[in-house]
Design a protein around this motif. Structure first.
Motif, PDB file in Angstrom:
ATOM      1  N   PHE A 131       0.840  -1.194   0.000  1.00 60.89           N
ATOM      2  CA  PHE A 131       0.000   0.000   0.000  1.00 60.89           C
ATOM      3  C   PHE A 131       0.877   1.247   0.000  1.00 60.89           C
ATOM      4  O   PHE A 131       2.059   1.201   0.363  1.00 60.89           O
ATOM      5  CB  PHE A 131      -0.986   0.015   1.170  1.00 60.89           C
ATOM      6  CG  PHE A 131      -0.385  -0.235   2.530  1.00 60.89           C
ATOM      7  CD1 PHE A 131       0.000   0.810   3.345  1.00 60.89           C
ATOM      8  CD2 PHE A 131      -0.240  -1.528   3.004  1.00 60.89           C
ATOM      9  CE1 PHE A 131       0.524   0.590   4.603  1.00 60.89           C
ATOM     10  CE2 PHE A 131       0.290  -1.775   4.272  1.00 60.89           C
ATOM     11  CZ  PHE A 131       0.673  -0.708   5.071  1.00 60.89           C
ATOM     12  N   SER A 132       0.295   2.345  -0.435  1.00 63.79           N
ATOM     13  CA  SER A 132       1.079   3.555  -0.624  1.00 63.79           C
ATOM     14  C   SER A 132       0.193   4.779  -0.500  1.00 63.79           C
ATOM     15  O   SER A 132      -1.025   4.715  -0.741  1.00 63.79           O
ATOM     16  CB  SER A 132       1.755   3.539  -2.001  1.00 63.79           C
ATOM     17  OG  SER A 132       2.469   4.748  -2.242  1.00 63.79           O
ATOM     18  N   GLY A 133       0.803   5.891  -0.138  1.00 64.37           N
ATOM     19  CA  GLY A 133       0.109   7.164  -0.094  1.00 64.37           C
ATOM     20  C   GLY A 133       0.993   8.257  -0.664  1.00 64.37           C
ATOM     21  O   GLY A 133       2.222   8.222  -0.535  1.00 64.37           O
ATOM     22  N   LYS A 134       0.365   9.214  -1.306  1.00 65.51           N
ATOM     23  CA  LYS A 134       1.081  10.367  -1.865  1.00 65.51           C
ATOM     24  C   LYS A 134       0.315  11.616  -1.469  1.00 65.51           C
ATOM     25  O   LYS A 134      -0.896  11.712  -1.672  1.00 65.51           O
ATOM     26  CB  LYS A 134       1.162  10.258  -3.389  1.00 65.51           C
ATOM     27  CG  LYS A 134       1.941  11.392  -4.041  1.00 65.51           C
ATOM     28  CD  LYS A 134       2.045  11.191  -5.549  1.00 65.51           C
ATOM     29  CE  LYS A 134       2.864  12.310  -6.189  1.00 65.51           C
ATOM     30  NZ  LYS A 134       2.975  12.128  -7.669  1.00 65.51           N
ATOM     31  N   GLU A 135       1.041  12.566  -0.882  1.00 69.62           N
ATOM     32  CA  GLU A 135       0.385  13.794  -0.451  1.00 69.62           C
ATOM     33  C   GLU A 135       1.092  15.020  -1.003  1.00 69.62           C
ATOM     34  O   GLU A 135       2.310  15.064  -1.100  1.00 69.62           O
ATOM     35  CB  GLU A 135       0.325  13.872   1.087  1.00 69.62           C
ATOM     36  CG  GLU A 135       1.664  13.892   1.812  1.00 69.62           C
ATOM     37  CD  GLU A 135       2.181  15.299   2.115  1.00 69.62           C
ATOM     38  OE1 GLU A 135       1.503  16.277   1.786  1.00 69.62           O
ATOM     39  OE2 GLU A 135       3.285  15.400   2.669  1.00 69.62           O
ATOM     40  N   LYS A 136       0.283  15.991  -1.389  1.00 68.54           N
ATOM     41  CA  LYS A 136       0.772  17.329  -1.732  1.00 68.54           C
ATOM     42  C   LYS A 136      -0.138  18.308  -1.020  1.00 68.54           C
ATOM     43  O   LYS A 136      -1.326  18.415  -1.340  1.00 68.54           O
ATOM     44  CB  LYS A 136       0.759  17.573  -3.237  1.00 68.54           C
ATOM     45  CG  LYS A 136       1.313  18.952  -3.611  1.00 68.54           C
ATOM     46  CD  LYS A 136       1.486  19.124  -5.112  1.00 68.54           C
ATOM     47  CE  LYS A 136       2.175  20.463  -5.409  1.00 68.54           C
ATOM     48  NZ  LYS A 136       2.465  20.618  -6.861  1.00 68.54           N
ATOM     49  N   THR A 137       0.404  19.001  -0.035  1.00 65.57           N
ATOM     50  CA  THR A 137      -0.383  19.932   0.758  1.00 65.57           C
ATOM     51  C   THR A 137       0.299  21.295   0.749  1.00 65.57           C
ATOM     52  O   THR A 137       1.527  21.386   0.907  1.00 65.57           O
ATOM     53  CB  THR A 137      -0.518  19.457   2.210  1.00 65.57           C
ATOM     54  OG1 THR A 137       0.789  19.224   2.761  1.00 65.57           O
ATOM     55  CG2 THR A 137      -1.310  18.170   2.287  1.00 65.57           C
ATOM     56  N   TYR A 138      -0.497  22.347   0.540  1.00 66.57           N
ATOM     57  CA  TYR A 138       0.051  23.695   0.663  1.00 66.57           C
ATOM     58  C   TYR A 138       0.286  23.958   2.149  1.00 66.57           C
ATOM     59  O   TYR A 138      -0.575  23.679   2.989  1.00 66.57           O
ATOM     60  CB  TYR A 138      -0.904  24.727   0.078  1.00 66.57           C
ATOM     61  CG  TYR A 138      -0.234  26.059  -0.197  1.00 66.57           C
ATOM     62  CD1 TYR A 138       0.204  26.384  -1.472  1.00 66.57           C
ATOM     63  CD2 TYR A 138      -0.025  26.980   0.822  1.00 66.57           C
ATOM     64  CE1 TYR A 138       0.832  27.594  -1.734  1.00 66.57           C
ATOM     65  CE2 TYR A 138       0.599  28.182   0.587  1.00 66.57           C
ATOM     66  CZ  TYR A 138       1.029  28.497  -0.689  1.00 66.57           C
ATOM     67  OH  TYR A 138       1.660  29.710  -0.924  1.00 66.57           O
ATOM     68  N   GLN A 139       1.436  24.487   2.479  1.00 65.49           N
ATOM     69  CA  GLN A 139       1.832  24.623   3.874  1.00 65.49           C
ATOM     70  C   GLN A 139       0.875  25.532   4.640  1.00 65.49           C
ATOM     71  O   GLN A 139       0.495  26.602   4.162  1.00 65.49           O
ATOM     72  CB  GLN A 139       3.254  25.173   3.958  1.00 65.49           C
ATOM     73  CG  GLN A 139       4.307  24.231   3.387  1.00 65.49           C
ATOM     74  CD  GLN A 139       5.650  24.889   3.204  1.00 65.49           C
ATOM     75  OE1 GLN A 139       5.969  25.855   3.882  1.00 65.49           O
ATOM     76  NE2 GLN A 139       6.447  24.374   2.276  1.00 65.49           N
ATOM     77  N   ALA A 140       0.489  25.074   5.815  1.00 66.91           N
ATOM     78  CA  ALA A 140      -0.355  25.874   6.705  1.00 66.91           C
ATOM     79  C   ALA A 140       0.163  25.784   8.129  1.00 66.91           C
ATOM     80  O   ALA A 140      -0.588  25.982   9.087  1.00 66.91           O
ATOM     81  CB  ALA A 140      -1.801  25.400   6.627  1.00 66.91           C
ATOM     82  N   TRP A 141       1.442  25.459   8.279  1.00 70.37           N
ATOM     83  CA  TRP A 141       1.962  25.182   9.623  1.00 70.37           C
ATOM     84  C   TRP A 141       2.508  26.423  10.332  1.00 70.37           C
ATOM     85  O   TRP A 141       2.993  26.335  11.454  1.00 70.37           O
ATOM     86  CB  TRP A 141       3.031  24.089   9.586  1.00 70.37           C
ATOM     87  CG  TRP A 141       4.161  24.268   8.612  1.00 70.37           C
ATOM     88  CD1 TRP A 141       4.995  25.340   8.497  1.00 70.37           C
ATOM     89  CD2 TRP A 141       4.605  23.316   7.636  1.00 70.37           C
ATOM     90  NE1 TRP A 141       5.932  25.125   7.516  1.00 70.37           N
ATOM     91  CE2 TRP A 141       5.713  23.892   6.970  1.00 70.37           C
ATOM     92  CE3 TRP A 141       4.199  22.040   7.270  1.00 70.37           C
ATOM     93  CZ2 TRP A 141       6.400  23.218   5.945  1.00 70.37           C
ATOM     94  CZ3 TRP A 141       4.873  21.390   6.259  1.00 70.37           C
ATOM     95  CH2 TRP A 141       5.967  21.969   5.605  1.00 70.37           C
ATOM     96  N   ASN A 142       2.442  27.614   9.701  1.00 70.28           N
ATOM     97  CA  ASN A 142       2.931  28.827  10.366  1.00 70.28           C
ATOM     98  C   ASN A 142       1.963  29.341  11.420  1.00 70.28           C
ATOM     99  O   ASN A 142       2.350  30.078  12.323  1.00 70.28           O
ATOM    100  CB  ASN A 142       3.176  29.937   9.346  1.00 70.28           C
ATOM    101  CG  ASN A 142       4.341  29.630   8.423  1.00 70.28           C
ATOM    102  OD1 ASN A 142       5.160  28.758   8.713  1.00 70.28           O
ATOM    103  ND2 ASN A 142       4.419  30.322   7.311  1.00 70.28           N
TER     104      ASN A 142
END
Length: 784
Positions: free
Chosen positions: A309-320
């Motif tokens: 199994f596998s996962g791929k993520e692309k998230t715009y940063q919101a950690w600030n």
């Protein structure tokens, strides 16, 4: 809290109606209750399901005495029970399930989970329970209603980067395993569920143990363990499609297929998932994809299973986070990407792909002696990208006279591989398990400049830092039944850990090599009789520091953490109601906490504090008031204290740091009260209306217990509708409607703070991660 208490008071005065019932108990051939058995009562146009409680009991009320009902009972590893019955005389059944002939229970899961009679605090969640609330939010939000749990979300709506705390302890202290195989990141010790989006759609069951729990594989458990199992056999062929849409342009599409048991020996299961969302916070978008495949051979004495199994993520940063002064004017503000002149940089993103390979072999020497082993490989690779303005190239190993804008990527490139194994011997009165694991983490940390206004070498790497970690453990568990009422449990684990880190992002020449040897004993006793259950246990645990903690000179290296966990509980379970109280005292020695101190290599790292503790009581209850109304909930009251520590505050006026002594302060992010409640109405056959409440008390964002650096308490209510159609075009159609935060409560479940001295005063620079106001999700799930 007033709303919760008012709801409970209202329910307690309702009149319970009488009805014709089908009820009973489900046990194995040794007369042990089978908790969690699926019991289904159906006719041509009617279907209801229940899960048996810990005494093996089930009850269906308000049934038509003139009809014949099909009764089906299923339990993992047992033969399915199937009969026709009526409710004419309040039918009471006592059912014994035999072992399934061509099935081996997933031993790799049983080895690390706490059984029903183990004296540890736990919550089990079934596949059916997961399906009712799985609309695309990450695993922490699936577990949000379980006791002592708080959740966080960077994007504000539970999609993308999320977090979980149990009893106030963060994810780095919560051990997570997938079919008994470690999932926590080997260096940070956190669990990044965003790397495996929608993995819960492949889960057959989840167990949460609060506190230390039983011995397991992987990092030390200081707040709890989460074990996710996917290896149970799906005996019948299936094809399912789950689709949902909601606020912030959130979509979830899942397809699941399974062959069922072919030729009594082979199974094949597969899942394909896609989740996208714009996020509540500006630009906090997520594009998540994943797949799961599992092929197995199951014999009378042997089984072999391969999971990929596998996962791929692309998230715009919101950690600030959102600055405190923006909460009232622009609570969706996102500073990520704004260093770029003009519009924000459009690729300020986090990108990561994680692939898992798991190979399991189980063998039954006899009905008493069983063996299992599994080999695994996790391949992870990815980066986050940033636009940085006004950077001095001297900080990147180039000319220190050039200042420029640039785009950089910080990469992780790693392999994590190893083996788990266990040998289990079980008789009527004893269960002995010998197990353990070894694993190795090989990782590379490197940074690249991909673009610069000034000339730099193509794909220039400004740091390249390898790291290696070895983790080995062996444990022995023994459960003994003194008689039908009393059981004892003993467990001891030896664990060896070695870190070898050749440099850090800000200290390239700092090489650290550390070894740890841990011995973790556990013991307890359990009493069960006539619906009553009580237990008392003690567990000792140790945990190594994470990667960031080691970024200090050899003279300031951290020591390992130690936890003494005392648990006691009493519970009462009957067909109509259940009540329980769990008391815990978790005494820490050398807990690593943030103090604000800058160490001798210029890093803000956590410092060992000698004495701290968590003490609390977890109360749970549920009641079936009548055939169309039931309620349940839990509440935790706790005290979480650091007995003494020194806070360090940067002094911008005079340079250096100011030291402030503190005593008996609250541990950060540890609310004194956490509560959850669900009221369920059943107005029509196959329809449920759920009103879901959650309360979290105030939390401090650091350990100084400063009222100007806190998260306010919050109370939210959600609404869920579940409606099922049977044999209408498809075998089953499930409609799900969820309206979250129906009263539009504006709250912040997470944040961070940076205090400093400036212009003669104390400045508290606070940042928050706001949660979305009222939002919705609509789901349509089809089973062919």
């Amino acid at each position: 809290m007033k709303k919760i208490l008012g709801t409970v008071a209202f329910l307690n005065i309702l009149f319970a109606t009488s009805a014709q019932n089908i009820s009973g108990t489900v046990t194995d051939k040794n007369n042990s209750p089978l908790n969690g058995s699926t019991v289904i009562v159906s006719t041509k146009n009617f279907r209801q399901s229940r899960l048996t409680n810990e005494s093996g009991s089930f009850n269906f009320s308000n049934l038509d005495p003139s009809l014949k009902y099909k009764l089906v009972i299923e339990y993992v590893g047992k033969q399915t029970f199937d009969t026709i019955t009526t409710a004419q005389q309040n039918t009471m059944l006592n059912i014994i399930l035999d072992e399934a002939a061509a099935y081996l229970e997933p031993l790799e899961v049983r080895a690390v989970r706490a059984s029903d009679k183990a004296p540890f605090t736990k919550t089990n969640i079934s596949k059916d329970e997961i399906a009712k609330i799985n609309l695309g939010q990450d695993l922490p939000f699936i577990l949000n209603q379980t006791p002592s749990v708080t959740t966080t979300t960077d994007a504000g709506n539970g999609v993308g980067y999320t977090g979980i705390r149990i009893r106030g302890t963060d994810a780095t202290r919560i051990n997570v395993t997938l079919n008994g195989i470690p999932f926590n990141d080997a260096e940070s010790l956190g669990s990044f569920f965003v790397d495996l989006p929608d993995f819960v759609s492949s889960a057959n069951s989840i167990q949460i143990q609060r506190g230390v729990g039983t011995s397991t594989n992987g990092s030390g458990a200081f707040g709890g363990t989460i074990n996710i199992s996917t290896n149970e056999v799906n005996k019948k062929a299936y094809a399912e499609s789950d689709n949902s849409f909601g606020s912030f342009n959130t979509w979830k599409n899942t397809i699941r297929l399974g062959s069922g048991l072919l030729g009594n020996h082979f199974t094949l299961d597969a899942r394909l998932s896609r989740i996208t969302s714009d996020g509540y916070i500006n630009r906090a978008s997520s594009k998540l994809t994943s797949f799961y495949t599992s092929a197995a051979y199951i014999g009378n004495k042997n089984s072999l299973r391969l999971n990929i199994f596998s996962g791929k993520e692309k998230t715009y940063q919101a950690w600030n986070g959102v600055p405190q002064d923006s909460l009232k004017t622009n609570r969706r503000y996102n500073s990520a990407g704004t260093e770029k002149p003009g519009s924000p940089y459009n690729n300020e993103t986090d990108n990561y792909t994680q692939k898992h390979y798991q190979l399991f072999y189980d063998h039954s020497f006899s009905s008493k002696l069983k063996f299992n082993t599994a080999f695994f490989l996790v391949r992870g690779k990815g980066y986050y990208e940033e636009y940085k303005a006004g950077e001095n190239l001297g900080d990147y190993g180039l000319s220190d006279t050039v200042v420029t804008d640039l785009i950089r990527q910080r990469w992780l490139d790693n392999y994590f591989y190893g083996q788990i194994l266990s040998l289990q011997y079980k008789t009527q009165n004893d269960e002995l398990t010998i197990g353990g694991s070894w694993n190795i983490y090989d990782g590379k940390h490197y940074g690249k400049i991909t673009w610069s206004e000034a000339k730099v070498p193509n794909d220039y790497r400004y740091y390249n830092l390898p790291a290696r970690k070895t983790d080995e453990n062996i444990y022995v568990k023994w459960m003994h039944s003194i008689n039908t009422k009393w059981n004892t449990f003993a467990d001891v684990q030896y664990r060896y850990v070695m870190h070898n880190m050749q440099g850090f992002e800000d200290n390239h020449n700092l090489f650290i090599k550390r070894k740890f040897n841990f011995i973790n004993p556990k013991a307890g006793i359990n009493y069960s009789y006539n619906g009553w259950n009580a237990y008392l246990s003690y567990a000792l645990a140790h945990k190594e520091p994470n990667r960031d903690d080691f970024e200090a000179s050899l003279q300031q290296q951290p020591t390992a953490e130690t936890l003494h966990d005392f648990e006691a509980a009493i519970e009462r379970k009957k067909n109509k109601y259940n009540l329980s109280a769990t008391f815990y005292y978790m005494l820490y020695k050398n807990q690593l906490v943030q103090t604000g101190q800058i160490n001798d290599v210029g890093s803000y790292t956590r410092i060992n504090v000698p004495n701290s503790y968590r003490a609390g009581v977890e109360l749970q209850g549920g009641v079936a008031i009548n055939s169309w109304l039931n309620a349940g909930g839990n509440i935790t009251f706790s005290s979480n204290k650091i007995k003494r520590f020194t806070e360090y505050i940067d002094d911008w006026d005079n340079g250096g740091q100011k030291a402030v002594e503190h005593s008996n302060t609250n541990i950060s992010f540890s609310p004194n009260t956490i509560a959850a409640a669900t009221v369920t109405f059943i107005p029509l056959k196959n329809m449920q209306l759920n009103f879901v409440s959650k309360y979290v008390g105030k939390q401090y964002m650091d350990n100084a217990q400063n009222e100007n650096r806190k998260l306010n308490d919050y109370f939210t209510e959600d609404f869920r509708l579940n409606y099922t159609l049977y044999k209408r075009l498809f075998n089953q159609i499930d409609f799900i409607v969820a309206v979250n935060n129906i009263f539009n409560k504006l709250y912040e479940p997470n944040g961070y703070t940076y205090p400093y001295m400036y212009d003669g005063g104390l400045i508290n620079d606070n940042y928050y991660y706001p949660a979305a106001g009222t939002n919705f999700m609509i789901g349509l799930n089809i089973k062919l």
